[in-house]
Design a protein around this motif. Structure first.
Motif, PDB file in Angstrom:
ATOM      1  N   THR A  43      62.703  74.220  60.270  1.00  0.00           N
ATOM      2  CA  THR A  43      62.451  76.019  60.147  1.00  0.00           C
ATOM      3  C   THR A  43      61.272  76.114  60.009  1.00  0.00           C
ATOM      4  O   THR A  43      60.673  75.572  58.780  1.00  0.00           O
ATOM      5  CB  THR A  43      63.551  76.890  59.762  1.00  0.00           C
ATOM      6  N   TYR A  44      60.682  77.241  60.543  1.00  0.00           N
ATOM      7  CA  TYR A  44      58.696  77.387  60.216  1.00  0.00           C
ATOM      8  C   TYR A  44      59.508  79.149  60.191  1.00  0.00           C
ATOM      9  O   TYR A  44      59.297  79.956  61.011  1.00  0.00           O
ATOM     10  CB  TYR A  44      58.099  77.022  60.886  1.00  0.00           C
ATOM     11  N   ILE A  45      59.505  79.251  58.429  1.00  0.00           N
ATOM     12  CA  ILE A  45      59.552  80.979  58.438  1.00  0.00           C
ATOM     13  C   ILE A  45      57.457  81.349  58.047  1.00  0.00           C
ATOM     14  O   ILE A  45      56.684  80.998  57.358  1.00  0.00           O
ATOM     15  CB  ILE A  45      60.179  80.922  57.397  1.00  0.00           C
ATOM     16  N   HIS A  46      57.030  81.735  59.215  1.00  0.00           N
ATOM     17  CA  HIS A  46      55.949  83.133  58.803  1.00  0.00           C
ATOM     18  C   HIS A  46      55.967  84.071  58.245  1.00  0.00           C
ATOM     19  O   HIS A  46      56.252  85.452  58.637  1.00  0.00           O
ATOM     20  CB  HIS A  46      55.147  82.339  60.403  1.00  0.00           C
ATOM     21  N   TYR A  47      55.010  84.325  57.147  1.00  0.00           N
ATOM     22  CA  TYR A  47      55.596  86.096  56.614  1.00  0.00           C
ATOM     23  C   TYR A  47      54.314  86.089  56.938  1.00  0.00           C
ATOM     24  O   TYR A  47      52.948  85.927  56.045  1.00  0.00           O
ATOM     25  CB  TYR A  47      55.799  85.737  54.938  1.00  0.00           C
ATOM     26  N   LEU A 104      58.773  87.598  59.886  1.00  0.00           N
ATOM     27  CA  LEU A 104      59.033  88.139  58.789  1.00  0.00           C
ATOM     28  C   LEU A 104      58.124  88.616  58.505  1.00  0.00           C
ATOM     29  O   LEU A 104      56.977  88.279  58.055  1.00  0.00           O
ATOM     30  CB  LEU A 104      59.563  87.126  57.870  1.00  0.00           C
ATOM     31  N   MET A 105      57.693  89.740  58.401  1.00  0.00           N
ATOM     32  CA  MET A 105      56.795  91.535  58.113  1.00  0.00           C
ATOM     33  C   MET A 105      57.386  91.755  56.718  1.00  0.00           C
ATOM     34  O   MET A 105      58.321  92.121  56.019  1.00  0.00           O
ATOM     35  CB  MET A 105      56.796  92.502  59.082  1.00  0.00           C
ATOM     36  N   THR A 106      56.166  91.965  55.779  1.00  0.00           N
ATOM     37  CA  THR A 106      56.290  91.983  54.047  1.00  0.00           C
ATOM     38  C   THR A 106      56.191  93.410  54.193  1.00  0.00           C
ATOM     39  O   THR A 106      55.082  94.018  55.173  1.00  0.00           O
ATOM     40  CB  THR A 106      55.909  91.080  53.579  1.00  0.00           C
ATOM     41  N   PRO A 107      56.308  94.098  52.516  1.00  0.00           N
ATOM     42  CA  PRO A 107      55.134  95.566  52.881  1.00  0.00           C
ATOM     43  C   PRO A 107      53.542  95.255  53.406  1.00  0.00           C
ATOM     44  O   PRO A 107      53.431  94.360  52.986  1.00  0.00           O
ATOM     45  CB  PRO A 107      55.480  96.284  51.621  1.00  0.00           C
ATOM     46  N   ASP A 108      53.220  96.168  53.732  1.00  0.00           N
ATOM     47  CA  ASP A 108      51.552  95.561  54.395  1.00  0.00           C
ATOM     48  C   ASP A 108      50.713  96.636  52.977  1.00  0.00           C
ATOM     49  O   ASP A 108      50.078  97.496  52.687  1.00  0.00           O
ATOM     50  CB  ASP A 108      51.396  96.888  55.762  1.00  0.00           C
ATOM     51  N   PRO A 109      49.815  95.332  51.933  1.00  0.00           N
ATOM     52  CA  PRO A 109      49.146  96.025  50.930  1.00  0.00           C
ATOM     53  C   PRO A 109      47.603  96.964  51.710  1.00  0.00           C
ATOM     54  O   PRO A 109      47.003  97.398  50.932  1.00  0.00           O
ATOM     55  CB  PRO A 109      48.538  95.072  50.121  1.00  0.00           C
ATOM     56  N   ASP A 150      62.817  87.998  49.475  1.00  0.00           N
ATOM     57  CA  ASP A 150      63.718  87.385  51.057  1.00  0.00           C
ATOM     58  C   ASP A 150      63.703  85.769  51.002  1.00  0.00           C
ATOM     59  O   ASP A 150      64.775  85.727  51.459  1.00  0.00           O
ATOM     60  CB  ASP A 150      62.785  87.884  51.387  1.00  0.00           C
ATOM     61  N   ILE A 151      62.523  84.930  49.889  1.00  0.00           N
ATOM     62  CA  ILE A 151      62.788  84.404  49.952  1.00  0.00           C
ATOM     63  C   ILE A 151      63.827  82.896  49.815  1.00  0.00           C
ATOM     64  O   ILE A 151      64.691  82.557  51.363  1.00  0.00           O
ATOM     65  CB  ILE A 151      61.727  83.469  49.439  1.00  0.00           C
ATOM     66  N   PRO A 152      65.205  84.034  48.842  1.00  0.00           N
ATOM     67  CA  PRO A 152      66.047  83.060  48.243  1.00  0.00           C
ATOM     68  C   PRO A 152      67.030  83.429  50.045  1.00  0.00           C
ATOM     69  O   PRO A 152      67.691  82.739  50.554  1.00  0.00           O
ATOM     70  CB  PRO A 152      66.682  83.633  46.966  1.00  0.00           C
ATOM     71  N   ARG A 153      67.179  84.845  50.321  1.00  0.00           N
ATOM     72  CA  ARG A 153      67.644  84.680  51.149  1.00  0.00           C
ATOM     73  C   ARG A 153      68.116  83.385  52.731  1.00  0.00           C
ATOM     74  O   ARG A 153      68.361  82.990  53.063  1.00  0.00           O
ATOM     75  CB  ARG A 153      67.684  86.197  52.179  1.00  0.00           C
ATOM     76  N   GLN A 154      66.509  83.625  53.107  1.00  0.00           N
ATOM     77  CA  GLN A 154      66.112  82.803  54.240  1.00  0.00           C
ATOM     78  C   GLN A 154      66.264  81.534  53.557  1.00  0.00           C
ATOM     79  O   GLN A 154      66.815  80.564  54.641  1.00  0.00           O
ATOM     80  CB  GLN A 154      64.627  82.956  53.745  1.00  0.00           C
ATOM     81  N   ILE A 155      66.868  81.133  52.996  1.00  0.00           N
ATOM     82  CA  ILE A 155      66.924  79.721  52.586  1.00  0.00           C
ATOM     83  C   ILE A 155      68.262  79.795  52.079  1.00  0.00           C
ATOM     84  O   ILE A 155      68.681  78.431  52.942  1.00  0.00           O
ATOM     85  CB  ILE A 155      66.103  79.447  51.104  1.00  0.00           C
ATOM     86  N   ASP A 156      68.966  79.868  52.021  1.00  0.00           N
ATOM     87  CA  ASP A 156      70.978  80.207  52.437  1.00  0.00           C
ATOM     88  C   ASP A 156      71.020  80.313  53.801  1.00  0.00           C
ATOM     89  O   ASP A 156      71.529  79.739  53.671  1.00  0.00           O
ATOM     90  CB  ASP A 156      71.019  82.202  50.909  1.00  0.00           C
TER      91      ASP A 156
END
Length: 391
Positions: free
Chosen positions: A179-183, A215-220, A236-242
């Motif tokens: 799986t490839y996650i792109h934040y 996945l989108m994070t809050p926008d600094p 969020d990362i622990p949720r995605q790895i779960d």
């Protein structure tokens, strides 16, 4: 003329010394004198009679480029003239341009290497070429219009930021990612280069059979704080790895994301194939608590060994990777090596090929460095990708 006179003087001294110390005129002594004279001539010829101007930002602005410049000065103290631009380039752009053009006033300066990552530098190059058309100019990099740069600059160098969309996804797959996650966040994804790189990552991941998750994070850059972005990643990362498991690669488009992505990789055991800026000095020191003192700064062999040890302690061996040397540290030395060959007549502009640059790149980096033309029609603008280190 000076060299010839000096050589003649040295030879006379040797002959006089020989005559004064010996009454014999046997052949071996004559041979020895001739060899000494030849050695003296060779030594004089080794004295370089030219300079190369190397332009970098201040250490407070970009430590990698500055330390890369320091390293080249240490390597060639009699050749390289290190010029440091003002800390606030935007406010003092005219001063910076005047600094660069002043190098053309020194007739001994035969080449200028500009390693800044700034846009707005091209006018300085144009002024230099007006008064010194013979001056060799290499940028490593600057970020002005590529076509205009190629008209005035002998060799333009930069990282192949777009192609990394393909190479990072391929490396993650080779490291075992399924799986490839792109934040990222909206204002970042509105940038053309980042959006195009994301497209290449997605295309490569899907071609290789990896699930691509956006996945989108809050926008600094859009009103949220950096701390809100970091807090989101921490949660969020622990949720995605779960959900997806350890064989997941996580990539973040913003430099401030890298500390938490690497720290969580040590904790959760997932894959981090490469940061947004590939260097051992981004994310790893903060996430691993590395203590890099002045003596270790710029010593990537030592820094890489520190990272490898911390990864092993966390049971994350083989799950983390990046490029073994910061690009900003590599390019000043690489560009100066090319400039030396050009000044000494070993290489002409027409000889600048992908193969030649890769040969010099490996000599400097100690690993393979790959170059491609930025555009097929630009023979003097090359983009680079470096081989990886796996911790």
């Amino acid at each position: 003329m000076y060299k010839k006179a000096l050589i003649l003087f040295l030879v006379c001294i040797m002959v006089f010394s020989f005559a004064a110390c010996s009454n014999d005129t046997d052949a071996p002594a004559e041979t020895e004198t001739e060899e000494n004279a030849a050695a003296a001539e060779e030594e004089v010829e080794d004295v370089k009679d030219y300079k190369i101007g190397l332009v970098t930002p201040a250490i407070s602005v970009s430590e990698d480029e500055f330390r890369g410049g320091e390293r080249v000065v240490e390597k060639y103290p009699d050749i390289v003239k290190h010029l440091v631009l003002p800390e606030n380039f935007t406010a003092e752009q005219e001063t910076a341009i005047a600094q660069i053009t002043s190098l053309a006033d020194d007739e001994s300066v035969k080449a200028i290497v500009i390693a800044t990552g700034y846009s707005g530098i091209l006018p300085a190059v144009q002024k230099v070429k007006e008064v010194r058309p013979d001056m060799i100019v290499i940028t490593a990099p600057i970020w002005d219009d590529p076509d205009a740069m190629a008209n005035y600059i002998d060799l333009c160098l930069d990282t192949d930021w777009l192609r990394r969309g393909d190479t990072i996804a391929q490396k993650a797959y080779d490291m075992g990612a399924k799986t490839y996650i792109h934040y990222s966040f909206p204002t970042h994804m509105s940038k053309e280069l980042i959006a195009n790189r994301h497209g290449k990552m997605k295309e490569t991941a899907e071609r290789l059979g990896m699930e691509f998750v956006e996945l989108m994070t809050p926008d600094p850059h859009g009103g949220d704080s950096y701390s809100a972005m970091v807090q989101f990643l921490n949660e969020d990362i622990p949720r995605q790895i779960d959900k997806y498991g350890e064989d997941t690669n996580i990539f973040g488009t913003n430099c401030s994301m890298q500390d938490v992505i690497i720290a969580k990789a040590l904790e959760l055991g997932y894959i981090m194939a490469e940061q947004c800026c590939p260097t051992p000095t981004q994310g790893f020191p903060a996430a691993m608590g590395l203590e890099i003192g002045p003596e270790e700064a710029g010593d990537f062999d030592v820094i890489n060994e520190m990272i490898k040890q911390k990864a092993a302690e966390a049971g994350a061996t083989g799950r983390l990777s990046t490029w073994p040397i910061a690009v900003g540290y590599f390019l000043p030395e690489f560009a100066v090596e090319v400039a030396i060959r050009m000044v000494e007549g070993e290489v002409e502009v027409a000889d600048l090929s992908q193969e030649l640059l890769e040969e010099i790149g490996e000599e400097v980096a100690g690993v393979s460095v790959y170059f491609n033309k930025m555009k097929p029609e630009l023979d003097n603008y090359f983009l680079m990708i470096m081989d990886s280190i796996f911790y």
